[in-house]
Design a protein around this motif. Structure first.
Motif, PDB file in Angstrom:
ATOM      1  N   ASP A  79       9.003  -1.575   4.378  1.00 53.76           N
ATOM      2  CA  ASP A  79       9.163  -2.979   4.771  1.00 53.76           C
ATOM      3  C   ASP A  79      10.619  -3.285   5.118  1.00 53.76           C
ATOM      4  O   ASP A  79      10.899  -4.222   5.875  1.00 53.76           O
ATOM      5  N   LYS A  80      11.548  -2.498   4.571  1.00 54.20           N
ATOM      6  CA  LYS A  80      12.972  -2.722   4.842  1.00 54.20           C
ATOM      7  C   LYS A  80      13.469  -1.938   6.055  1.00 54.20           C
ATOM      8  O   LYS A  80      14.614  -2.114   6.457  1.00 54.20           O
ATOM      9  N   GLY A  81      12.631  -1.044   6.582  1.00 55.17           N
ATOM     10  CA  GLY A  81      13.025  -0.337   7.793  1.00 55.17           C
ATOM     11  C   GLY A  81      13.357   1.116   7.577  1.00 55.17           C
ATOM     12  O   GLY A  81      13.445   1.617   6.441  1.00 55.17           O
ATOM     13  N   TYR A  82      13.552   1.813   8.670  1.00 57.05           N
ATOM     14  CA  TYR A  82      13.801   3.261   8.698  1.00 57.05           C
ATOM     15  C   TYR A  82      15.058   3.641   7.930  1.00 57.05           C
ATOM     16  O   TYR A  82      15.089   4.667   7.245  1.00 57.05           O
ATOM     17  N   SER A  83      16.088   2.822   8.002  1.00 61.66           N
ATOM     18  CA  SER A  83      17.386   3.165   7.420  1.00 61.66           C
ATOM     19  C   SER A  83      17.406   3.036   5.900  1.00 61.66           C
ATOM     20  O   SER A  83      18.383   3.434   5.268  1.00 61.66           O
ATOM     21  N   HIS A  84      16.349   2.490   5.296  1.00 60.46           N
ATOM     22  CA  HIS A  84      16.309   2.328   3.845  1.00 60.46           C
ATOM     23  C   HIS A  84      15.481   3.412   3.161  1.00 60.46           C
ATOM     24  O   HIS A  84      15.084   3.260   2.007  1.00 60.46           O
ATOM     25  N   CYS A  85      15.223   4.498   3.860  1.00 61.22           N
ATOM     26  CA  CYS A  85      14.511   5.634   3.282  1.00 61.22           C
ATOM     27  C   CYS A  85      15.508   6.772   3.112  1.00 61.22           C
ATOM     28  O   CYS A  85      15.898   7.418   4.106  1.00 61.22           O
ATOM     29  N   HIS A  86      15.960   7.008   1.883  1.00 61.57           N
ATOM     30  CA  HIS A  86      17.031   7.975   1.633  1.00 61.57           C
ATOM     31  C   HIS A  86      16.552   9.092   0.709  1.00 61.57           C
ATOM     32  O   HIS A  86      15.757   8.846  -0.206  1.00 61.57           O
ATOM     33  N   GLY A 142       7.785  12.405  -3.468  1.00 60.56           N
ATOM     34  CA  GLY A 142       8.153  11.055  -3.104  1.00 60.56           C
ATOM     35  C   GLY A 142       6.953  10.216  -2.739  1.00 60.56           C
ATOM     36  O   GLY A 142       5.808  10.663  -2.780  1.00 60.56           O
ATOM     37  N   LYS A 143       7.221   8.979  -2.369  1.00 60.15           N
ATOM     38  CA  LYS A 143       6.176   8.063  -1.940  1.00 60.15           C
ATOM     39  C   LYS A 143       6.763   7.038  -0.987  1.00 60.15           C
ATOM     40  O   LYS A 143       7.977   6.788  -0.970  1.00 60.15           O
ATOM     41  N   ALA A 144       5.895   6.442  -0.198  1.00 57.06           N
ATOM     42  CA  ALA A 144       6.289   5.383   0.731  1.00 57.06           C
ATOM     43  C   ALA A 144       5.369   4.195   0.513  1.00 57.06           C
ATOM     44  O   ALA A 144       4.188   4.347   0.185  1.00 57.06           O
ATOM     45  N   GLU A 170       0.861  -1.171   0.000  1.00 53.78           N
ATOM     46  CA  GLU A 170       0.000   0.000   0.000  1.00 53.78           C
ATOM     47  C   GLU A 170       0.905   1.230   0.000  1.00 53.78           C
ATOM     48  O   GLU A 170       1.904   1.264   0.719  1.00 53.78           O
ATOM     49  N   THR A 171       0.579   2.231  -0.827  1.00 54.43           N
ATOM     50  CA  THR A 171       1.468   3.377  -0.991  1.00 54.43           C
ATOM     51  C   THR A 171       0.824   4.662  -0.476  1.00 54.43           C
ATOM     52  O   THR A 171      -0.402   4.773  -0.393  1.00 54.43           O
ATOM     53  N   CYS A 191      10.592   5.531  -0.373  1.00 55.60           N
ATOM     54  CA  CYS A 191      10.819   4.781   0.862  1.00 55.60           C
ATOM     55  C   CYS A 191      10.094   3.444   0.845  1.00 55.60           C
ATOM     56  O   CYS A 191       8.868   3.398   0.666  1.00 55.60           O
ATOM     57  N   ASP A 192      10.864   2.373   1.023  1.00 56.01           N
ATOM     58  CA  ASP A 192      10.304   1.029   1.197  1.00 56.01           C
ATOM     59  C   ASP A 192      10.305   0.748   2.699  1.00 56.01           C
ATOM     60  O   ASP A 192      11.313   0.335   3.277  1.00 56.01           O
TER      61      ASP A 192
END
Length: 402
Positions: A267-274, A326-328, A57-58, A264-265
């Protein structure tokens, strides 16, 4: 009879009906069907689920805040102003630090302007005249510098004159900039602090490296590999990343867009949003007349006698526009089920296509058609016979009752 009929209809609701399959021993259609299946499976798994992350879901309603700050000092020495030191409070407009800001790199000053009478510029077409009748007293000069006084000023009888105006005199002199006066502007730095939030997932982050080292922001400069979370950019590096020469832009001005993209994905966690940065020049055109960026502003003063005068500045520089998008995405069962269902429907479409090939494109299509479609003959007469039989049984039952 009516009761037994309704009972039969009701019980038929619980019957299970299955499709009848016919195995067609045709290698051409078989290979075609498997190729369609593999293509659809590859599309669903590879494109829908892996590339487009169809299981997520985005949220594209990104909420963003931008804070900017410029640093750097330059020195100018002109005939009009003399030796001046320019700090951020002088060359940044507006100084509050917004998403759209202008950095002065060049300027033309017309000092000591006072309200009075002087000749309109020859470059203002509406100010041209041959005699006083062309200069109607009290009429404003279109795209000019003041109000006509009623006099036409001519250097000689053969030349075109200009109307005398009442305005800020002397009027601005014209020139074509050759070199940027703020020669150190290339080394100015811009600090871009960006806070973002995706409200659907209650997720927030900033583009500033999270550290307790207070000296980090004083020494770092942005680099895609070494310092991707350093929010400090050198102006010369920004124009270089936009594939343009800083000297040319600083001379006649220009406009640069700074895009910050957050993909930002979660599902991979906070550190994978750059944050990802992209720089582009916005005032790009094949026509040189539309390139560049400049505007005018004034500084007002009063002398010892209380008389007001001003210095008019025509400033050239680089206008920065910072845009955030952007999107998450995060796993959700709803889009997963929808995309799986769509994939199964596409598989059925593949079978339908192969049926059309067997029925209408192959030589033995008639034979396959006879086996696929069965016509139930005599249904109409049988139904009529049953109705007659039911009517006779009803009459016999009525006679017995009477």
């Amino acid at each position: 009879m009516a009761g037994s009929f309704l009972k039969g209809r009701f019980l038929s609701l619980f019957d299970y009906k299955t499709e009848k399959y016919i195995v067609a021993k045709n290698k051409t259609v078989g290979v075609l069907y498997r190729l369609i299946q593999l293509s659809l499976i590859g599309y669903i798994i590879g494109w829908v689920f892996i590339v487009k992350k169809g299981y997520q879901e985005t949220d594209e309603a990104i909420q963003s805040s931008i804070i900017t700050k410029l640093k750097g000092v330059s020195v100018t020495n002109t005939t009009e102003s003399g030796l001046l030191v320019w700090g951020p409070e002088d060359y940044v407009i507006p100084p509050q630090g917004e998403a759209v800001l202008f950095v002065v790199t060049n300027f033309l000053e017309t000092p000591n302007q006072k309200l009075g009478y002087c000749a309109e510029s020859l470059k203002v077409l509406d100010g041209h005249c041959q005699d006083d009748e062309d200069c109607e007293e009290g009429r404003m000069v279109v795209s000019g510098h003041g109000m006509m006084s009623g006099r036409c000023l001519r250097y000689d009888e053969n030349s075109t004159g200009t109307c005398e105006i009442y305005g800020w005199c002397p009027i601005e002199r014209k020139f074509k900039p050759q070199e940027p006066l703020l020669i150190h502007a290339e080394n100015f730095t811009i600090y871009i602090k960006n806070f973002i939030q995706f409200p659907k997932f209650e997720f927030s982050k900033s583009n500033v490296f999270e550290t307790n080292d207070h000296s980090y922001l004083k020494t770092c400069r942005f680099d895609e590999e070494l310092h991707p979370y350093c929010p400090i950019f050198r102006l010369g590096d920004i124009t270089r990343r936009a594939r343009h020469n800083f000297h040319d832009m600083a001379t006649s001005g220009g406009s640069i867009g700074i895009m910050i993209k957050w993909d930002c994905d979660l599902d991979k966690g906070y550190s994978h949003c750059h944050p990802q940065y992209h720089f582009t020049r916005l005032d790009v055109s094949n026509m040189t007349i539309v390139k560049g960026f400049n505007f005018r502003h004034s500084r007002y003063y009063q002398n010892a006698d209380g008389e007001t005068y001003r210095s008019l500045f025509k400033v050239y520089g680089i206008r920065f526009t910072i845009m955030v998008h952007g999107k998450a995405g995060k796993f959700s069962i709803v889009p997963t089920a929808i995309n799986v269902g769509s994939g199964l429907a596409l598989m059925g479409a593949g079978a339908f296509f192969c049926d059309m090939v067997l029925l209408y494109l192959l030589k033995k299509g008639d034979s396959y058609r006879q086996r696929k479609f069965e016509a139930a003959k005599g249904m109409e007469s049988t139904s009529e016979d049953n109705c007659v039989k039911d009517r006779k049984d009803a009459m016999e039952q009525e006679n017995l009752t009477s």
